[in-house]
Design an enzyme around this catalytic site. Structure first.
Site, PDB file in Angstrom:
ATOM      1  N   THR A  42      83.032  59.720  60.500  1.00 24.81           N
ATOM      2  CA  THR A  42      84.453  60.006  60.332  1.00 24.81           C
ATOM      3  C   THR A  42      84.957  60.938  61.423  1.00 24.81           C
ATOM      4  OG1 THR A  42      84.243  59.719  57.946  1.00 24.81           O
ATOM      5  CG2 THR A  42      86.189  60.873  58.719  1.00 24.81           C
ATOM      6  N   TYR A  50      76.152  54.418  54.160  1.00 19.51           N
ATOM      7  CA  TYR A  50      77.154  55.494  54.202  1.00 19.51           C
ATOM      8  C   TYR A  50      78.137  55.247  53.063  1.00 19.51           C
ATOM      9  CZ  TYR A  50      80.784  58.485  56.432  1.00 19.51           C
ATOM     10  OH  TYR A  50      81.742  59.438  56.725  1.00 19.51           O
ATOM     11  N   LYS A  84      73.678  58.269  53.190  1.00 17.97           N
ATOM     12  CA  LYS A  84      74.522  59.411  53.517  1.00 17.97           C
ATOM     13  C   LYS A  84      75.675  59.381  52.526  1.00 17.97           C
ATOM     14  CE  LYS A  84      77.972  61.527  55.996  1.00 17.97           C
ATOM     15  NZ  LYS A  84      79.402  61.330  56.268  1.00 17.97           N
TER      16      LYS A  84
END
Length: 303
Positions: free
Chosen positions: A56, A145, A173
């Site tokens: 991000t 993720y 994650k």
């Protein structure tokens, strides 16, 4: 072996602090690959244990496919071989995700981070098919993720159970901030590596069994987050908890007068590291907000 060691299935043994490194831009918002690589060097030289380009903080949804590939190449060229480089390759489509995954493998990334597809809803079967196809396309270890607040797609624990059966899916994650979800996932899959994906849950993540911390604060103050990890790893939980409180304060300062993303790049300038602007529509803090943030960070004694 301690409770927060990486999973036995993870060939990279990911642990410690793994910042989601930034993508630098020139004034015209074109990618500055040299400074992007220099930021990876900045955090590695300050003690982090791995790097995660195109998370991000790397503004990956705002980049073209060619730019994303250039970022991975720049970071691998700079710090590859020193610490693990796990490249973000996720995209809304399986087709594009595979393209990025194959490229990351071809240029020497050590692993890939695959965000759940975003924009369109993805059900259990679609998620399984997506990850299975990506995992089959490359031989690199794959880290799922999970950030449903940004993607609109939350993985059920039952879906993760099936994903965990895919040989090369070795870790997660998690940026859901859903502690019960993460705790149950860790309990169910002790051989997988789990990375805490929120600065608000560094200490908590370690307490429930995460081996690593993917921290935006570590993009600016890697020393602080490395201290959190090392204090915990040394068994000094009281110190780790105190440092987590300091991370909360830094995080609040980043958010003041604008978004968290603007805080990271604006604060980097205060450390004399100029990564340029964010790519529009994101923006740096205005001068007033930047001054207020600097004062807050000086009071915290991190500058």
């Amino acid at each position: 072996m301690s409770f927060h060691d990486p999973g036995a299935d993870d060939p990279l043994g990911l642990h410690g602090v793994v910042p989601p490194t930034i993508t630098a831009f020139h004034g015209d918002e074109s990618v500055d690959y040299e400074t992007t690589a220099a930021h990876a060097r900045f955090v590695v030289d300050r003690g982090v244990h791995g790097v995660f380009p195109l998370g991000t903080n790397g503004e990956f949804p705002l980049l073209t496919g060619e730019e994303r590939q250039g970022v991975v190449e720049a970071v691998v060229d700079e710090v590859g071989g020193e610490v693990p480089v796990i490249a973000g390759v996720g995209a809304p489509s399986t087709y594009e995700t595979i393209t990025h995954a194959e490229h990351a493998e071809s240029v020497g990334a050590d692993g890939i981070v695959v965000v759940t597809p975003y924009y369109y809803p993805v059900d259990h079967e679609a998620a399984l098919t997506h990850y299975r196809r990506v995992a089959e396309a490359v031989s690199l270890p794959v880290y799922v993720y999970h950030i449903p607040s940004k993607t609109g797609n939350e993985l059920a624990l039952e879906t993760l159970d099936e994903l965990a059966e895919i040989d090369t899916i070795v870790g997660v994650k998690d940026s859901s901030k859903n502690v019960p979800w993460l705790a149950q996932a860790i309990d169910a899959h002790p051989d997988m590596t789990f990375l805490a994906g929120s600065d608000s849950l560094l200490f908590t993540g370690l307490e429930i069994g995460c081996s690593g911390l993917v921290s935006a604060v570590a993009n600016v103050f890697p020393e602080l987050v490395v201290d959190v990890y090392e204090a915990y790893d040394d068994g000094d939980e009281e110190r780790a908890r105190e440092l987590q409180s300091q991370v909360f304060d830094v995080r609040d300062a980043f958010k003041h007068g604008g978004g968290y993303m603007s805080g990271v790049k604006t604060a980097l300038r205060l450390r004399e590291f100029d990564a340029g602007p964010l790519r529009s529509p994101l923006r740096l803090k205005d001068d007033t907000s930047a001054d207020e943030m600097r004062e807050a960070l000086e009071e915290l004694d991190v500058l």
